[in-house]
Design a protein around this motif. Sequence first.
Motif, short mmCIF file in Angstrom:
data_model
loop_
_atom_site.label_atom_id
_atom_site.label_comp_id
_atom_site.label_asym_id
_atom_site.label_seq_id
_atom_site.Cartn_x
_atom_site.Cartn_y
_atom_site.Cartn_z
N ALA A 340 0.84 -1.21 0.00
CA ALA A 340 0.00 0.00 0.00
C ALA A 340 0.87 1.25 0.00
O ALA A 340 0.59 2.22 -0.74
CB ALA A 340 -0.92 0.00 1.22
N MET A 341 1.93 1.24 0.80
CA MET A 341 2.80 2.42 0.87
C MET A 341 3.52 2.63 -0.47
O MET A 341 3.71 3.76 -0.91
CB MET A 341 3.80 2.29 2.02
N MET A 342 3.91 1.53 -1.10
CA MET A 342 4.55 1.64 -2.43
C MET A 342 3.56 2.30 -3.41
O MET A 342 3.93 3.21 -4.16
CB MET A 342 4.96 0.25 -2.92
N ALA A 343 2.31 1.87 -3.40
CA ALA A 343 1.31 2.42 -4.32
C ALA A 343 1.13 3.92 -4.08
O ALA A 343 1.07 4.71 -5.03
CB ALA A 343 -0.02 1.68 -4.15
N CYS A 344 1.07 4.31 -2.80
CA CYS A 344 0.85 5.73 -2.49
C CYS A 344 2.04 6.57 -2.96
O CYS A 344 1.86 7.67 -3.51
CB CYS A 344 0.63 5.91 -0.98
N VAL A 345 3.26 6.08 -2.76
CA VAL A 345 4.45 6.85 -3.14
C VAL A 345 4.55 6.95 -4.66
O VAL A 345 4.82 8.03 -5.21
CB VAL A 345 5.73 6.22 -2.54
N ILE A 346 4.32 5.85 -5.35
CA ILE A 346 4.42 5.88 -6.83
C ILE A 346 3.38 6.86 -7.40
O ILE A 346 3.69 7.68 -8.27
CB ILE A 346 4.22 4.47 -7.44
N LEU A 347 2.15 6.79 -6.89
CA LEU A 347 1.12 7.70 -7.41
C LEU A 347 1.48 9.15 -7.09
O LEU A 347 1.36 10.03 -7.96
CB LEU A 347 -0.25 7.35 -6.82
N ASP A 348 1.92 9.39 -5.87
CA ASP A 348 2.29 10.76 -5.47
C ASP A 348 3.35 11.30 -6.43
O ASP A 348 3.26 12.43 -6.93
CB ASP A 348 2.82 10.70 -4.03
N HIS A 349 4.35 10.49 -6.74
CA HIS A 349 5.44 10.95 -7.61
C HIS A 349 5.00 11.03 -9.07
O HIS A 349 5.53 11.85 -9.83
CB HIS A 349 6.68 10.08 -7.43
N LEU A 350 4.04 10.22 -9.45
CA LEU A 350 3.51 10.35 -10.82
C LEU A 350 2.79 11.69 -10.96
O LEU A 350 2.97 12.42 -11.95
CB LEU A 350 2.54 9.19 -11.10
N LEU A 351 2.01 12.06 -9.94
CA LEU A 351 1.29 13.34 -10.00
C LEU A 351 2.28 14.51 -9.94
O LEU A 351 2.11 15.51 -10.65
CB LEU A 351 0.27 13.43 -8.85
N LEU A 352 3.33 14.39 -9.12
CA LEU A 352 4.35 15.45 -9.06
C LEU A 352 5.04 15.61 -10.41
O LEU A 352 5.29 16.73 -10.88
CB LEU A 352 5.41 15.10 -7.99
N HIS A 353 5.34 14.48 -11.04
CA HIS A 353 6.01 14.51 -12.34
C HIS A 353 5.13 15.20 -13.38
O HIS A 353 5.60 16.07 -14.13
CB HIS A 353 6.33 13.07 -12.78
N ARG A 354 3.86 14.82 -13.39
CA ARG A 354 2.95 15.44 -14.36
C ARG A 354 2.80 16.93 -14.09
O ARG A 354 2.65 17.73 -15.03
CB ARG A 354 1.58 14.75 -14.32
N GLY A 355 2.85 17.32 -12.82
CA GLY A 355 2.74 18.73 -12.47
C GLY A 355 3.90 19.55 -12.98
O GLY A 355 3.73 20.68 -13.45
N GLN A 356 5.11 18.97 -12.93
CA GLN A 356 6.29 19.75 -13.33
C GLN A 356 6.67 19.55 -14.79
O GLN A 356 7.06 20.49 -15.49
CB GLN A 356 7.50 19.36 -12.46
N ILE A 357 6.57 18.30 -15.28
CA ILE A 357 7.11 17.96 -16.61
C ILE A 357 5.99 17.73 -17.63
O ILE A 357 6.20 17.87 -18.82
CB ILE A 357 7.98 16.67 -16.50
N GLY A 358 4.82 17.33 -17.14
CA GLY A 358 3.73 16.91 -18.04
C GLY A 358 3.87 15.43 -18.33
O GLY A 358 4.53 14.70 -17.59
N GLU A 359 3.27 14.97 -19.42
CA GLU A 359 3.35 13.55 -19.77
C GLU A 359 4.73 13.23 -20.30
O GLU A 359 5.36 14.05 -20.97
CB GLU A 359 2.32 13.20 -20.86
#
Length: 366
Positions: A340-359
Motif C-alpha cells: 500500500a505504501m509503495m502504491a501511495c508513493v508511486i502515485l504521489d510521484h507520478l502526480l508530481l512529475h505530471r505537475g512539473q514535466i507533463g506527460e
Amino acid sequence: MSMNTFGHLFRFTTWGESHGPALGATVDGCPPGIGINEEMLQVWLDKRKPGTSKFTTQRREPDQVEILSGVFEGKTTGTPIQLMIRNTDQRSKDYGEIAQAFRPGHADITYFQKYGIRDYRGGGRSSARETAARVAAGGVARAVLADLLPGLEIKGYMTQIGPHGIEGSRDMAEIDNNPFWVPSATTAEKWATYLDGIRKSGSSVGAIVEVVAKGVPAGLGAPIYAKLDTDLAAAMMSINAVKAVEIGEGMNAACLTGEENADEMRMGPDGPEFGSNHAGGILGGISTGQDVVVRFAVKPTSSILTPRKTVTKSGEDTDLITKGRHDPCVGIRAVPVGEAMMACVILDHLLLHRGQIGEGLRGKIG
Ligand SMILES: Cc1cc2nc3c(=O)[nH]c(=O)nc-3n(C[C@H](O)[C@H](O)[C@H](O)COP(=O)(O)O)c2cc1C
C-alpha cells in the motif's frame, strides 16, 4: 500529535486508535473520475486483516471499509475521500494491566514520557491497527494507478523469517498460495513448521519483506529532497515495527566493487536497457524504468508470553507478560501494508512529475 499526514500531492491523513469506535484515512488530492467502490478497497484490507491463518493474530476484525465522501455514482469527485473502518473486536480487559506498566518493545513508554497521557488500550494510536487505514488509502492509490499507469504491478512478499531465507529459486506464482506470501512452496512448508514452534512456545520472530513495483516509468522522483527513494524509505520506515529499509542492493552495496554495482547500459530497440538492477530502479532519486525494489526488516513481535522486566508509571520495577492475541511474526501482515505504501508513493510521484514535466520525458535518447 500533528504528524499524521503522508504524501505531497496524493496525501492521506490517518486517524483513530486501536480500541476507539473506528479508524480511517482521509485521502486528499485524488484525481476525479476514477472508478472506486468499497469492494475494490476491501480486497486489499482482506489481505491484511487478522485471523486469516494460524500464523496471524486470532482477533476477529472484519476490517470492513466504508467510503463516506469523495465518491459519487462510483467515481471520485476530486474532493476528500473519507474512509472508515469500525473497530469491532476490542476486548479492553485483555489490556487492563498495561494501563500502569510499559510493555517492553512498545511505544507505551515514549508516548507517556512525551505526552503525559496515552490511550493504553491495545497501544492506542501506536497500534498497528492504524495500518488498516493506510491499506485502504493504498487501495485508492491502486485504483488511480490502474487508470494512469495500466502496466504497473506492485507485489510484496517475505524473503526471510527469523534466520531462514528462501531456499532454492523463487517462483513468483507461489506468492499467493501460502500464508507467508513467500515465492517458494518448499520454503513455505519449512517456515510453517518453524513458526509453529515459535508460536507454541509463546515467542516471536522478525522478518524481511520485499516490495517490487514493475512498470514504473523512467522519470518519477526529483533531486535532493524529493527523491523517490527518500519517500519510499520514509513510507516503509513509518510502518510499525520496521527497523531498516533498503533500496536495490541496499546494505550489500557496501560489499561490492564499482564494476559489480554500477548497472551497465546498452541501446535496445526501444531505448537504453540496463544489464542489471543493483540500483533498485532509482538513480539520483529518479526512477530508471527498471523494477523499483524496496526491502524492509520487521522486528519480532514485542508482545510475548515470556515475563519481561519493565517499570510502572509510578516508578516501580515489575515483570509483565503481554496477554491478549498477537502475531508470532508481524512481518506477514506487514506485506500488504508495504504494498500500500509503495502504491501511495508511486502515485504521489507520478502526480508530481505530471505537475512539473507533463506527460512523458523531456530528454530523448537516440
Ligand atoms: C501489521 C502489523 C501488526 C502488528 N501486530 C502486533 C502485535 O500483535 N503485537 C505486537 O507486539 N506488535 C505488533 N506490531 C508491532 C507494533 O505495532 C510496534 O512494534 C509498536 O507499535 C512499536 O513501534 P515500533 O516497533 O515501530 O517502534 C504489528 C506491526 C504490524 C506492521
